[in-house]
Motif scaffolding. Structure first.
Motif, PDB file in Angstrom:
ATOM      1  N   GLU A 125       0.823  -1.220   0.000  1.00  8.77           N
ATOM      2  CA  GLU A 125       0.000   0.000   0.000  1.00  8.77           C
ATOM      3  C   GLU A 125       0.855   1.269   0.000  1.00  8.77           C
ATOM      4  OE1 GLU A 125      -3.679  -0.190   2.484  1.00  8.77           O
ATOM      5  OE2 GLU A 125      -2.823  -2.087   3.179  1.00  8.77           O
ATOM      6  N   ASN A 126       1.957   1.209  -0.734  1.00  7.97           N
ATOM      7  CA  ASN A 126       2.768   2.376  -1.038  1.00  7.97           C
ATOM      8  C   ASN A 126       2.855   2.498  -2.560  1.00  7.97           C
ATOM      9  OD1 ASN A 126       4.216   3.712   1.436  1.00  7.97           O
ATOM     10  ND2 ASN A 126       4.281   1.508   1.851  1.00  7.97           N
ATOM     11  N   PRO A 127       2.913   3.707  -3.094  1.00  7.23           N
ATOM     12  CA  PRO A 127       2.973   3.880  -4.559  1.00  7.23           C
ATOM     13  C   PRO A 127       4.394   3.743  -5.100  1.00  7.23           C
ATOM     14  CG  PRO A 127       2.855   6.027  -3.503  1.00  7.23           C
ATOM     15  CD  PRO A 127       2.767   5.010  -2.407  1.00  7.23           C
ATOM     16  N   TRP A 128       4.984   2.550  -5.008  1.00 11.25           N
ATOM     17  CA  TRP A 128       6.365   2.336  -5.439  1.00 11.25           C
ATOM     18  C   TRP A 128       6.511   2.653  -6.927  1.00 11.25           C
ATOM     19  CZ3 TRP A 128       9.188   2.182  -1.368  1.00 11.25           C
ATOM     20  CH2 TRP A 128       8.734   1.558  -0.198  1.00 11.25           C
ATOM     21  N   ASP A 129       7.459   3.503  -7.238  1.00  9.61           N
ATOM     22  CA  ASP A 129       7.685   3.936  -8.621  1.00  9.61           C
ATOM     23  C   ASP A 129       8.655   2.968  -9.291  1.00  9.61           C
ATOM     24  OD1 ASP A 129       8.119   5.172 -11.001  1.00  9.61           O
ATOM     25  OD2 ASP A 129       8.495   7.165 -10.163  1.00  9.61           O
ATOM     26  N   CYS A 130       8.114   2.079 -10.086  1.00 12.03           N
ATOM     27  CA  CYS A 130       8.931   1.026 -10.695  1.00 12.03           C
ATOM     28  C   CYS A 130       9.499   1.426 -12.054  1.00 12.03           C
ATOM     29  CB  CYS A 130       8.105  -0.245 -10.840  1.00 12.03           C
ATOM     30  SG  CYS A 130       7.603  -0.934  -9.238  1.00 12.03           S
ATOM     31  N   SER A 131       9.306   2.678 -12.459  1.00  8.93           N
ATOM     32  CA  SER A 131       9.878   3.129 -13.722  1.00  8.93           C
ATOM     33  C   SER A 131      11.249   3.757 -13.523  1.00  8.93           C
ATOM     34  CB  SER A 131       8.945   4.155 -14.385  1.00  8.93           C
ATOM     35  OG  SER A 131       8.845   5.328 -13.580  1.00  8.93           O
ATOM     36  N   CYS A 132      11.598   4.032 -12.248  1.00  7.56           N
ATOM     37  CA  CYS A 132      12.865   4.701 -11.943  1.00  7.56           C
ATOM     38  C   CYS A 132      13.922   3.707 -11.478  1.00  7.56           C
ATOM     39  CB  CYS A 132      12.646   5.757 -10.864  1.00  7.56           C
ATOM     40  SG  CYS A 132      11.531   7.081 -11.391  1.00  7.56           S
ATOM     41  N   ARG A 133      15.160   4.028 -11.811  1.00  6.28           N
ATOM     42  CA  ARG A 133      16.284   3.154 -11.474  1.00  6.28           C
ATOM     43  C   ARG A 133      16.437   2.977  -9.961  1.00  6.28           C
ATOM     44  NH1 ARG A 133      19.948   1.490 -14.971  1.00  6.28           N
ATOM     45  NH2 ARG A 133      19.230   3.042 -16.491  1.00  6.28           N
ATOM     46  N   ASP A 134      15.952   3.940  -9.185  1.00  5.42           N
ATOM     47  CA  ASP A 134      16.076   3.876  -7.726  1.00  5.42           C
ATOM     48  C   ASP A 134      15.377   2.662  -7.118  1.00  5.42           C
ATOM     49  OD1 ASP A 134      17.529   6.195  -7.716  1.00  5.42           O
ATOM     50  OD2 ASP A 134      15.836   7.498  -7.262  1.00  5.42           O
ATOM     51  N   ILE A 135      14.396   2.115  -7.832  1.00  8.83           N
ATOM     52  CA  ILE A 135      13.623   0.996  -7.269  1.00  8.83           C
ATOM     53  C   ILE A 135      14.414  -0.303  -7.304  1.00  8.83           C
ATOM     54  CG2 ILE A 135      12.529   0.115  -9.373  1.00  8.83           C
ATOM     55  CD1 ILE A 135      10.784   0.786  -5.981  1.00  8.83           C
ATOM     56  N   LEU A 136      15.505  -0.332  -8.048  1.00 14.77           N
ATOM     57  CA  LEU A 136      16.247  -1.591  -8.224  1.00 14.77           C
ATOM     58  C   LEU A 136      16.858  -2.088  -6.921  1.00 14.77           C
ATOM     59  CD1 LEU A 136      17.961  -1.026 -11.686  1.00 14.77           C
ATOM     60  CD2 LEU A 136      16.002  -2.483 -11.143  1.00 14.77           C
ATOM     61  N   TYR A 137      17.290  -1.182  -6.045  1.00 13.88           N
ATOM     62  CA  TYR A 137      17.826  -1.641  -4.759  1.00 13.88           C
ATOM     63  C   TYR A 137      16.757  -2.428  -4.008  1.00 13.88           C
ATOM     64  CZ  TYR A 137      18.657  -1.695   0.229  1.00 13.88           C
ATOM     65  OH  TYR A 137      18.743  -2.115   1.533  1.00 13.88           O
ATOM     66  N   LEU A 138      15.545  -1.852  -3.902  1.00 16.73           N
ATOM     67  CA  LEU A 138      14.469  -2.518  -3.162  1.00 16.73           C
ATOM     68  C   LEU A 138      14.087  -3.823  -3.836  1.00 16.73           C
ATOM     69  CD1 LEU A 138      12.421  -2.525  -0.870  1.00 16.73           C
ATOM     70  CD2 LEU A 138      10.888  -1.154  -2.307  1.00 16.73           C
ATOM     71  N   SER A 139      14.000  -3.818  -5.149  1.00 22.24           N
ATOM     72  CA  SER A 139      13.617  -5.027  -5.877  1.00 22.24           C
ATOM     73  C   SER A 139      14.625  -6.148  -5.647  1.00 22.24           C
ATOM     74  CB  SER A 139      13.508  -4.710  -7.370  1.00 22.24           C
ATOM     75  OG  SER A 139      13.159  -5.864  -8.099  1.00 22.24           O
ATOM     76  N   ASN A 140      15.899  -5.835  -5.754  1.00 16.48           N
ATOM     77  CA  ASN A 140      16.949  -6.840  -5.543  1.00 16.48           C
ATOM     78  C   ASN A 140      16.985  -7.327  -4.094  1.00 16.48           C
ATOM     79  OD1 ASN A 140      17.727  -6.671  -8.224  1.00 16.48           O
ATOM     80  ND2 ASN A 140      19.237  -5.064  -7.827  1.00 16.48           N
TER      81      ASN A 140
END
Length: 323
Positions: free
Chosen positions: A188-203
């Motif tokens: 329930e957070n609007p995670w922005d998956c179009s930006c490179r910054d999300i890769l840390y969280l994804s990994n």
């Protein structure tokens, strides 16, 4: 001789009652607003409509509950005396900000509940002194970002609740120090998956899946995809998020610089900003109306006690003279 005996008994009963009241006052120096337990060192100030933290809460309090009140701000020194506190709950108030260092003296704190408030950001190093913390609840706020390294000192943390905020990313390495973490709620957070910054969280989610519960529930904004499924090709943009601090737009600065003084409109200055400019500061703590009323009742009770004691003494003297 029954008169003096009865009078003496009355004195004993009154003294016992006063001592009992005094012991209660040790825990209820705020006038009885909170429910206290001297044996467990628990103080419950929940659901009292408080707009300020009650004064004179015992410094040896172990558990302090301030849930379901109307606290919109905290003095920077609100908890500096509570070095023995292991549990602090401020759940469901109206807190919009936290002063820097407000938790610095809570070196024995084990659980901190800040959920269901209106927090939009956290000060840097706000949790740095809470090295014994194992449970931290930040759910149901309006957090838009996290300071870099905000969780770095929480090496004992096992549960971290951050669901239902406005987080679009987390800083690089945000969770690297949380080696004992077993539950993390990010949904329930609007995670922005179009930006490179999300890769840390994804990994990180991909690496910790099966070790840390519930992290797979984090979804990209719109619920189209899970964060852990994002690839480098999908998160290709170098996004720059707006600074949380208030800045003057460059267009306004340029316009003002190129205009004559006569052309510059007079802008109204809010009263609170004018007071800050003059150095005016609100006091850290103002008593609430219930506290004032309860304090007055306490004084009246004490006066009544002394009246009864005086009457009992005069009664004893009267019977002694007759004897």
């Amino acid at each position: 001789m029954m008169g003096p005996v009865l009078a003496a008994c009355l004195l004993i009963i009154l003294s016992t009652a006063w001592i009992s009241q005094a012991n209660g006052a040790t825990c209820k120096k705020d006038g009885g607003v909170c429910t206290c337990n001297d044996q467990t060192k628990n103080v419950d100030c929940s659901s009292k409509g408080l707009t300020a933290i009650p004064s004179n809460i015992p410094v040896d309090t172990n558990r302090l509950e301030l849930d379901y009140n109307k606290l919109s701000s905290l003095p920077s020194k609100a908890f500096q005396s509570f070095t023995k506190l292991t549990f602090l709950s401020l759940f469901n108030n109206k807190l919009q900000t936290l002063p820097t260092g407000v938790f610095d003296h809570l070196v024995n704190l084990n659980e901190l509940r800040l959920g269901a408030n209106q927090l939009k950001s956290l000060p840097p190093k706000i949790f740095d002194k809470l090295t014994k913390l194992t449970l931290l609840y930040l759910e149901n706020n309006q957090l838009q970002s996290l300071p870099h390294g905000v969780f770095d000192k929480l090496t004992e943390l096992k549960t971290l609740e951050m669901r239902n905020n406005q987080l679009r990313r987390v800083p690089e390495g945000a969770f690297n120090s949380l080696e004992k973490l077993t539950l993390l709620q990010l949904e329930e957070n609007p995670w922005d998956c179009s930006c490179r910054d999300i890769l840390y969280l994804s990994n990180w989610i991909r690496e910790k899946k099966g070790t840390v519960s519930n992290i797979e529930a984090a979804e990209c904004d719109g619920g189209t995809k899970a964060v852990l499924e994002i690839t480098e090709e999908e998160a290709a943009e170098d996004c720059v998020y707006p600074n949380t601090t208030t800045a003057i737009p460059t267009t306004i600065i340029t316009t003002l610089a190129s205009s004559n003084d006569d052309d510059i409109p007079e802008l109204p200055v809010p009263q609170e900003n004018f007071q800050k400019f003059l150095g005016y500061q609100e006091p850290d703590h103002l008593p609430t109306q219930p506290q004032c009323l309860m304090s007055i009742s306490g004084y009246l009770g004490l006066m009544m006690f002394f009246v009864l004691i005086s009457a009992a003494i005069l009664y004893v003297i009267h019977f002694l003279k007759k004897a």
